[in-house]
Design an enzyme around this catalytic site. Structure first.
Site, PDB file in Angstrom:
ATOM      1  N   HIS A 159      76.756 -13.779   9.959  1.00 40.93           N
ATOM      2  CA  HIS A 159      75.556 -13.957   9.105  1.00 40.93           C
ATOM      3  C   HIS A 159      74.969 -12.590   8.713  1.00 40.93           C
ATOM      4  O   HIS A 159      73.771 -12.505   8.445  1.00 40.93           O
ATOM      5  CB  HIS A 159      74.471 -14.777   9.808  1.00 40.93           C
ATOM      6  CG  HIS A 159      74.961 -16.043  10.441  1.00 40.93           C
ATOM      7  ND1 HIS A 159      74.906 -17.266   9.812  1.00 40.93           N
ATOM      8  CD2 HIS A 159      75.546 -16.267  11.650  1.00 40.93           C
ATOM      9  CE1 HIS A 159      75.412 -18.202  10.612  1.00 40.93           C
ATOM     10  NE2 HIS A 159      75.816 -17.622  11.734  1.00 40.93           N
ATOM     11  N   SER A 281      76.856   9.212 -10.718  1.00 36.46           N
ATOM     12  CA  SER A 281      75.979   8.477 -11.625  1.00 36.46           C
ATOM     13  C   SER A 281      75.639   9.386 -12.797  1.00 36.46           C
ATOM     14  O   SER A 281      75.585  10.605 -12.652  1.00 36.46           O
ATOM     15  CB  SER A 281      74.703   8.082 -10.872  1.00 36.46           C
ATOM     16  OG  SER A 281      73.606   7.980 -11.754  1.00 36.46           O
ATOM     17  N   TYR A 320     108.913 -29.726 -24.282  1.00 40.26           N
ATOM     18  CA  TYR A 320     108.306 -28.450 -24.682  1.00 40.26           C
ATOM     19  C   TYR A 320     107.163 -28.690 -25.667  1.00 40.26           C
ATOM     20  O   TYR A 320     107.282 -29.500 -26.589  1.00 40.26           O
ATOM     21  CB  TYR A 320     109.352 -27.534 -25.337  1.00 40.26           C
ATOM     22  CG  TYR A 320     108.716 -26.250 -25.827  1.00 40.26           C
ATOM     23  CD1 TYR A 320     108.466 -25.217 -24.939  1.00 40.26           C
ATOM     24  CD2 TYR A 320     108.311 -26.112 -27.143  1.00 40.26           C
ATOM     25  CE1 TYR A 320     107.833 -24.053 -25.373  1.00 40.26           C
ATOM     26  CE2 TYR A 320     107.685 -24.947 -27.578  1.00 40.26           C
ATOM     27  CZ  TYR A 320     107.450 -23.927 -26.689  1.00 40.26           C
ATOM     28  OH  TYR A 320     106.813 -22.792 -27.100  1.00 40.26           O
TER      29      TYR A 320
HETATM   30  N1  ARG Z   1     107.038 -18.053 -27.688  1.00 37.74           N
HETATM   31  C1  ARG Z   1     107.479 -19.328 -27.295  1.00 37.74           C
HETATM   32  C2  ARG Z   1     106.880 -19.690 -25.902  1.00 37.74           C
HETATM   33  O1  ARG Z   1     106.466 -18.819 -25.214  1.00 37.74           O
HETATM   34  C3  ARG Z   1     108.959 -19.346 -27.205  1.00 37.74           C
HETATM   35  C4  ARG Z   1     109.542 -20.694 -27.234  1.00 37.74           C
HETATM   36  C5  ARG Z   1     109.454 -21.284 -28.614  1.00 37.74           C
HETATM   37  N2  ARG Z   1     110.056 -22.586 -28.627  1.00 37.74           N
HETATM   38  C6  ARG Z   1     109.830 -23.434 -29.658  1.00 37.74           C
HETATM   39  N3  ARG Z   1     110.424 -24.585 -29.542  1.00 37.74           N
HETATM   40  N4  ARG Z   1     109.029 -23.161 -30.636  1.00 37.74           N
HETATM   41  O2  ARG Z   1     106.819 -20.834 -25.571  1.00 37.74           O
END
Ligand code: ARG
Length: 435
Positions: A159, A281, A320
């Site tokens: 503390h 400073s 993706y």
């Molecule tokens: N610059 C992109 C990333 O970091 C690369 C992959 C692009 N892939 C795509 N299907 N557009 O994800």
């Protein structure tokens, strides 16, 4: 920007402003990833040759030109800049410019999706190895000083109030053990993500009998991410765990720097920070501030912020999504700044100069109360009765030499029995594994 690699004849043009927005900081960030992308591209080319998609000569020519690209990039002759959409396009453009038709063959059986995923895993393996080694370096200095300063009394606080006599040995060994934990954690996360996503292409596999295992082996991966969907879903997930390992280290560093800053204040006056970590400073001529300690303490904020940013991007379905590009800035920022800061810590620790007298003088008699209560326990009293008795007679507690108190603290791990050899053994085991 040069022609995008995805450009088809007779299709739409994306206006420059939109292309620039889509590219974001990609080319700058890919400068950190390019060496890994080059290595993976070489392994991919050799893999294609093994299954007859490229001739051996074509693959060798590609590998040679990719070596030249790596050298040109190192020397600054090749700059990854806004001429390119990203590092992947730059690699293909380089090969096509130098090898013509042959260069255009590199992208068979891969997508930028697995290309970026493999580059990131290689990058993270490298940075986690460095993180582990830096944590071990920090532990090393702390352990050495725990040994040499083991008997020096340091007032122990809870503390932020005076609690019990402690020792520099216990304080140093405590921070050493924390950084051994962090070194092990970084190494184990490194092992956990040591799997190659290359050859999963856009996330569904390809109709070529890719030698995925051979390519993974050549790149030094322990195994494959088998499923293409998982390989894509791993994007961001592995980065998060890597940042967790980094943040374990930076949060322990924050506590360590808090201690140092506090102990260095005039009110405590226990320690002096080496001048190279201090600045003056602009207005108060008397000031000499431990800014280095403070900015190392602040390091965790940027790592924690990066973690939140990264996690926020990942609210995504399977497959993706371009959002994943935005996982790169927080990861590269956190590891860039994080490792830069951690690398300074061994010198900071080695340069701390303790004021033994001041620490001893600030040890007030009531700090011996708990030791006294346990002495009465050894004489046969119940702990609660001993606690009350000592508490009722606090003013009567005699001054003691803190060294005696430390010498009697024999519980394993305590001031008289720091068990440094056990911490040291774990540290040595990590060092053997250094990458
Ligand atoms: N610059 C992109 C990333 O970091 C690369 C992959 C692009 N892939 C795509 N299907 N557009 O994800």
């Amino acid at each position: 920007m040069s022609e995008p690699i995805w450009k088809k004849s007779g299709r739409h043009e994306v206006p420059e402003a939109i292309m620039r927005f889509l590219a974001g900081q990609d080319v700058e960030l890919d400068r950190e990833l390019l060496p890994f992308d080059i290595r993976a591209s070489q392994a991919h080319a050799r893999g294609l040759a093994r299954i007859g998609v490229l001739t051996d000569d074509q693959a060798s020519a590609m590998c040679r030109e990719l070596d030249a690209l790596a050298r040109a990039f190192d020397d600054g002759e090749f700059v990854l800049d806004a001429r390119f959409e990203d590092g992947h396009s730059a690699i293909e453009a380089w090969l096509t410019e130098r090898l013509g038709e042959t260069g255009k063959r590199i992208h068979a059986g891969r997508s930028r999706n697995d290309q970026v995923a493999v580059a990131l895993r290689l990058y993270l393996k490298d940075r986690l190895a460095r993180l582990s080694a830096l944590c071990a370096d920090i532990a090393e200095v702390a352990l050495r000083r725990a040994d040499s300063e083991r008997g020096v009394p340091l007032p122990g606080h809870t503390h932020l109030q005076q609690a019990m006599p402690s020792s520099l040995g216990l304080w140093w060994a405590g921070h050493a053990e924390a950084f051994v934990d962090n070194a092990e954690l970084a190494a184990s996360i490194r092992d956990w993500l040591d799997a190659s996503p290359l050859g999963t292409a856009s996330g569904f596999g390809v109709n070529l009998a890719l030698d995925r295992d051979g390519v993974a082996d050549e790149l030094g991966f322990a195994r494959l991410v088998v499923n293409p969907q998982t390989a894509q879903a791993g994007r961001g997930k592995v980065e998060l765990r890597a940042i967790d390992a980094l943040s374990a280290a930076t949060s322990d560093l924050r506590r360590l720097c808090w201690d140092i800053g506090l102990y260095a204040s005039q009110e405590f006056g226990y320690v002096t920070v080496a001048p190279e970590f201090c600045t003056g400073s602009s207005i108060m001529p008397n000031k000499f501030n431990p800014d280095g300690v403070e900015l190392l303490r602040a390091l965790h904020a940027s790592v924690a912020g990066a973690r939140v940013e990264l996690d926020s991007v990942l609210s995504l379905p399977s497959g993706y999504q371009r959002d994943l590009q935005d996982t790169k800035p927080p990861v590269l920022r956190a590891f860039g700044r994080g490792l830069e800061g951690l690398a300074l810590v061994p010198a900071l620790l080695a340069g701390l100069a303790w004021n033994h007298e001041r620490m001893r003088d600030s040890m007030a008699a009531p700090m011996h109360a708990t030791d006294r209560a346990n002495e009465l326990v050894a004489e046969g009293l119940s702990f609660r009765d001993a606690y009350r008795k000592v508490g009722d007679e606090l003013e009567a507690l005699a001054e003691r030499d803190p060294a005696d108190s430390l010498a009697a603290r024999v519980s394993p791990g305590g001031c008289a029995d720091l068990l440094l050899d056990r911490i040291e053994a774990r540290l040595r085991a990590i060092r053997v594994d250094e990458y």
